[in-house]
Design a protein around this motif. Structure first.
Motif, PDB file in Angstrom:
ATOM      1  N   GLU A 168       0.843  -1.183   0.000  1.00 35.08           N
ATOM      2  CA  GLU A 168       0.000   0.000   0.000  1.00 35.08           C
ATOM      3  C   GLU A 168       0.879   1.234   0.000  1.00 35.08           C
ATOM      4  OE1 GLU A 168      -3.085  -0.072   2.963  1.00 35.08           O
ATOM      5  OE2 GLU A 168      -3.242  -2.249   2.829  1.00 35.08           O
ATOM      6  N   LEU A 169       0.539   2.193  -0.854  1.00 40.45           N
ATOM      7  CA  LEU A 169       1.265   3.448  -0.957  1.00 40.45           C
ATOM      8  C   LEU A 169       0.339   4.593  -0.571  1.00 40.45           C
ATOM      9  CD1 LEU A 169       2.992   2.922  -4.424  1.00 40.45           C
ATOM     10  CD2 LEU A 169       4.031   2.643  -2.193  1.00 40.45           C
ATOM     11  N   GLU A 170       0.896   5.603   0.072  1.00 41.36           N
ATOM     12  CA  GLU A 170       0.158   6.809   0.423  1.00 41.36           C
ATOM     13  C   GLU A 170       0.786   7.984  -0.313  1.00 41.36           C
ATOM     14  OE1 GLU A 170       0.644   6.973   4.649  1.00 41.36           O
ATOM     15  OE2 GLU A 170      -1.120   5.740   5.014  1.00 41.36           O
ATOM     16  N   ILE A 171      -0.046   8.856  -0.853  1.00 46.46           N
ATOM     17  CA  ILE A 171       0.428  10.035  -1.564  1.00 46.46           C
ATOM     18  C   ILE A 171       0.106  11.251  -0.712  1.00 46.46           C
ATOM     19  CG2 ILE A 171       0.245  11.382  -3.679  1.00 46.46           C
ATOM     20  CD1 ILE A 171      -0.649   8.815  -5.078  1.00 46.46           C
ATOM     21  N   THR A 172       1.137  12.048  -0.415  1.00 53.89           N
ATOM     22  CA  THR A 172       0.973  13.237   0.405  1.00 53.89           C
ATOM     23  C   THR A 172       1.435  14.454  -0.387  1.00 53.89           C
ATOM     24  OG1 THR A 172       1.529  11.898   2.329  1.00 53.89           O
ATOM     25  CG2 THR A 172       1.529  14.267   2.643  1.00 53.89           C
ATOM     26  N   GLY A 173       0.622  15.483  -0.427  1.00 53.08           N
ATOM     27  CA  GLY A 173       0.986  16.706  -1.117  1.00 53.08           C
ATOM     28  C   GLY A 173      -0.243  17.360  -1.712  1.00 53.08           C
ATOM     29  N   VAL A 174      -0.217  18.677  -1.785  1.00 55.93           N
ATOM     30  CA  VAL A 174      -1.351  19.421  -2.324  1.00 55.93           C
ATOM     31  C   VAL A 174      -1.457  19.154  -3.820  1.00 55.93           C
ATOM     32  CG1 VAL A 174      -2.337  21.713  -2.687  1.00 55.93           C
ATOM     33  CG2 VAL A 174      -1.104  21.208  -0.585  1.00 55.93           C
ATOM     34  N   GLY A 175      -2.604  18.631  -4.249  1.00 54.94           N
ATOM     35  CA  GLY A 175      -2.831  18.356  -5.660  1.00 54.94           C
ATOM     36  C   GLY A 175      -2.270  17.037  -6.134  1.00 54.94           C
ATOM     37  N   TYR A 176      -1.570  16.294  -5.289  1.00 53.31           N
ATOM     38  CA  TYR A 176      -1.026  14.989  -5.674  1.00 53.31           C
ATOM     39  C   TYR A 176      -2.145  13.961  -5.586  1.00 53.31           C
ATOM     40  CZ  TYR A 176       3.766  16.753  -5.065  1.00 53.31           C
ATOM     41  OH  TYR A 176       4.949  17.442  -5.153  1.00 53.31           O
ATOM     42  N   ARG A 177      -2.357  13.203  -6.655  1.00 47.61           N
ATOM     43  CA  ARG A 177      -3.371  12.160  -6.617  1.00 47.61           C
ATOM     44  C   ARG A 177      -3.089  11.101  -7.667  1.00 47.61           C
ATOM     45  NH1 ARG A 177      -5.297  16.639  -7.857  1.00 47.61           N
ATOM     46  NH2 ARG A 177      -6.464  17.356  -9.609  1.00 47.61           N
ATOM     47  N   ALA A 178      -3.785   9.978  -7.523  1.00 46.91           N
ATOM     48  CA  ALA A 178      -3.630   8.857  -8.439  1.00 46.91           C
ATOM     49  C   ALA A 178      -4.994   8.322  -8.830  1.00 46.91           C
ATOM     50  CB  ALA A 178      -2.813   7.749  -7.778  1.00 46.91           C
ATOM     51  N   ALA A 179      -5.075   7.760 -10.021  1.00 49.16           N
ATOM     52  CA  ALA A 179      -6.314   7.134 -10.496  1.00 49.16           C
ATOM     53  C   ALA A 179      -5.953   5.971 -11.401  1.00 49.16           C
ATOM     54  CB  ALA A 179      -7.167   8.148 -11.259  1.00 49.16           C
ATOM     55  N   ALA A 180      -6.512   4.796 -11.106  1.00 50.42           N
ATOM     56  CA  ALA A 180      -6.277   3.616 -11.938  1.00 50.42           C
ATOM     57  C   ALA A 180      -7.256   3.651 -13.106  1.00 50.42           C
ATOM     58  CB  ALA A 180      -6.466   2.347 -11.121  1.00 50.42           C
ATOM     59  N   GLN A 181      -6.707   3.581 -14.331  1.00 47.77           N
ATOM     60  CA  GLN A 181      -7.534   3.603 -15.536  1.00 47.77           C
ATOM     61  C   GLN A 181      -7.108   2.450 -16.440  1.00 47.77           C
ATOM     62  OE1 GLN A 181      -6.757   7.452 -17.169  1.00 47.77           O
ATOM     63  NE2 GLN A 181      -8.152   8.490 -15.780  1.00 47.77           N
ATOM     64  N   GLY A 182      -7.855   1.363 -16.401  1.00 48.43           N
ATOM     65  CA  GLY A 182      -7.532   0.210 -17.237  1.00 48.43           C
ATOM     66  C   GLY A 182      -6.199  -0.404 -16.850  1.00 48.43           C
ATOM     67  N   GLN A 183      -5.283  -0.487 -17.808  1.00 46.47           N
ATOM     68  CA  GLN A 183      -3.968  -1.068 -17.551  1.00 46.47           C
ATOM     69  C   GLN A 183      -2.897  -0.009 -17.322  1.00 46.47           C
ATOM     70  OE1 GLN A 183      -2.912  -4.213 -16.998  1.00 46.47           O
ATOM     71  NE2 GLN A 183      -5.097  -4.656 -16.920  1.00 46.47           N
ATOM     72  N   SER A 184      -3.303   1.166 -16.817  1.00 48.90           N
ATOM     73  CA  SER A 184      -2.316   2.197 -16.476  1.00 48.90           C
ATOM     74  C   SER A 184      -2.772   2.930 -15.225  1.00 48.90           C
ATOM     75  CB  SER A 184      -2.114   3.176 -17.631  1.00 48.90           C
ATOM     76  OG  SER A 184      -3.264   3.972 -17.791  1.00 48.90           O
ATOM     77  N   LEU A 185      -1.811   3.532 -14.557  1.00 48.96           N
ATOM     78  CA  LEU A 185      -2.064   4.312 -13.356  1.00 48.96           C
ATOM     79  C   LEU A 185      -1.709   5.751 -13.680  1.00 48.96           C
ATOM     80  CD1 LEU A 185      -2.716   4.238 -10.259  1.00 48.96           C
ATOM     81  CD2 LEU A 185      -0.263   4.029  -9.911  1.00 48.96           C
ATOM     82  N   LYS A 186      -2.678   6.636 -13.550  1.00 44.94           N
ATOM     83  CA  LYS A 186      -2.464   8.052 -13.860  1.00 44.94           C
ATOM     84  C   LYS A 186      -2.109   8.769 -12.569  1.00 44.94           C
ATOM     85  CE  LYS A 186      -4.655  11.512 -16.736  1.00 44.94           C
ATOM     86  NZ  LYS A 186      -4.142  11.043 -17.999  1.00 44.94           N
ATOM     87  N   LEU A 187      -0.925   9.386 -12.545  1.00 43.26           N
ATOM     88  CA  LEU A 187      -0.427  10.066 -11.352  1.00 43.26           C
ATOM     89  C   LEU A 187      -0.275  11.555 -11.614  1.00 43.26           C
ATOM     90  CD1 LEU A 187       2.431   7.530 -10.574  1.00 43.26           C
ATOM     91  CD2 LEU A 187       0.345   7.769  -9.270  1.00 43.26           C
ATOM     92  N   ASN A 188      -0.847  12.382 -10.741  1.00 40.93           N
ATOM     93  CA  ASN A 188      -0.623  13.830 -10.753  1.00 40.93           C
ATOM     94  C   ASN A 188       0.295  14.130  -9.580  1.00 40.93           C
ATOM     95  OD1 ASN A 188      -2.476  13.925 -12.788  1.00 40.93           O
ATOM     96  ND2 ASN A 188      -4.148  14.676 -11.513  1.00 40.93           N
ATOM     97  N   LEU A 189       1.556  14.453  -9.880  1.00 40.61           N
ATOM     98  CA  LEU A 189       2.558  14.600  -8.827  1.00 40.61           C
ATOM     99  C   LEU A 189       3.259  15.950  -8.842  1.00 40.61           C
ATOM    100  CD1 LEU A 189       4.112  11.040  -9.132  1.00 40.61           C
ATOM    101  CD2 LEU A 189       2.525  11.857  -7.396  1.00 40.61           C
ATOM    102  N   GLY A 190       2.598  16.956  -9.357  1.00 42.04           N
ATOM    103  CA  GLY A 190       3.177  18.290  -9.340  1.00 42.04           C
ATOM    104  C   GLY A 190       4.072  18.594 -10.520  1.00 42.04           C
ATOM    105  N   TYR A 191       4.210  17.674 -11.457  1.00 35.57           N
ATOM    106  CA  TYR A 191       4.975  17.945 -12.659  1.00 35.57           C
ATOM    107  C   TYR A 191       4.095  18.720 -13.639  1.00 35.57           C
ATOM    108  CZ  TYR A 191       8.180  14.341 -10.952  1.00 35.57           C
ATOM    109  OH  TYR A 191       9.053  13.602 -10.207  1.00 35.57           O
TER     110      TYR A 191
END
Length: 177
Positions: free
Chosen positions: A86-109
């Protein structure tokens, strides 16, 4: 004497083991896994357990004894219950969403990170800040978790980033005026 190697590996209900040469194959409700042991150990399948014994008293045989027993125990656990990180994401605007066979990550980039999920791994996101990685192969589950964490490791000043659940991040004090 290996304390780990001496213990036999119990086979839970629903798990069957077959041995051909030095390769042991386990079949269970989650799938099938195999492990090929070195020639330094002997694998024996009993009625409800698997035991590993060294073929000599050399240092290499004793090393392979405990390691082979641990690998057999891991594949038994993998085919019966599976492994989970299990992973935890910490940060303003940081989030993840599983979509099919990929994981979409918003990590401030300036762009979103699309992480492809390998075969044999299931990734779920019950919350936008939580990622659960499950599979039957412990090495693959751990490697996928490490690769996802590598995109934004937790930093020591604000604690922002991706960390394992329960991981302690040593916090540093910032500059003083």
């Amino acid at each position: 004497m290996s304390r780990i190697g001496k213990k036999p590996v119990e086979l839970p209900a629903g798990v069957t083991a077959t041995l051909s040469g030095q390769t042991i194959e386990m079949k269970g409700p989650k799938g099938t896994l195999t492990f090929t042991a070195t020639d330094d150990v002997t694998i024996e399948i009993g009625e409800s357990s698997v035991s590993v014994t060294p073929r000599g008293s050399s240092k290499r045989a004793r090393q392979q004894w405990g390691m082979s027993r641990s690998m057999v125990a891991n594949i038994v656990q993998g085919v019966s219950t599976g492994f989970k990180k299990e992973l935890e994401i910490t940060g303003v605007g940081y989030r993840a969403a599983a979509q099919g066979q990929s994981l979409k990550l918003n990590l401030g980039y300036s762009h979103d990170v699309d992480f492809p999920i390998p075969a044999g791994i299931t990734v779920t996101t019950p919350k936008p800040t939580e990622v659960i990685i499950e599979g039957i192969d412990p090495q693959l589950v751990g490697q996928v978790a490490a690769n996802i964490r590598e995109w934004r490791r937790p930093e020591p000043y604000k604690g922002k980033g991706i960390k394992y659940k329960g991981e302690f991040i040593f916090r540093k004090e910032g500059k003083k005026k």
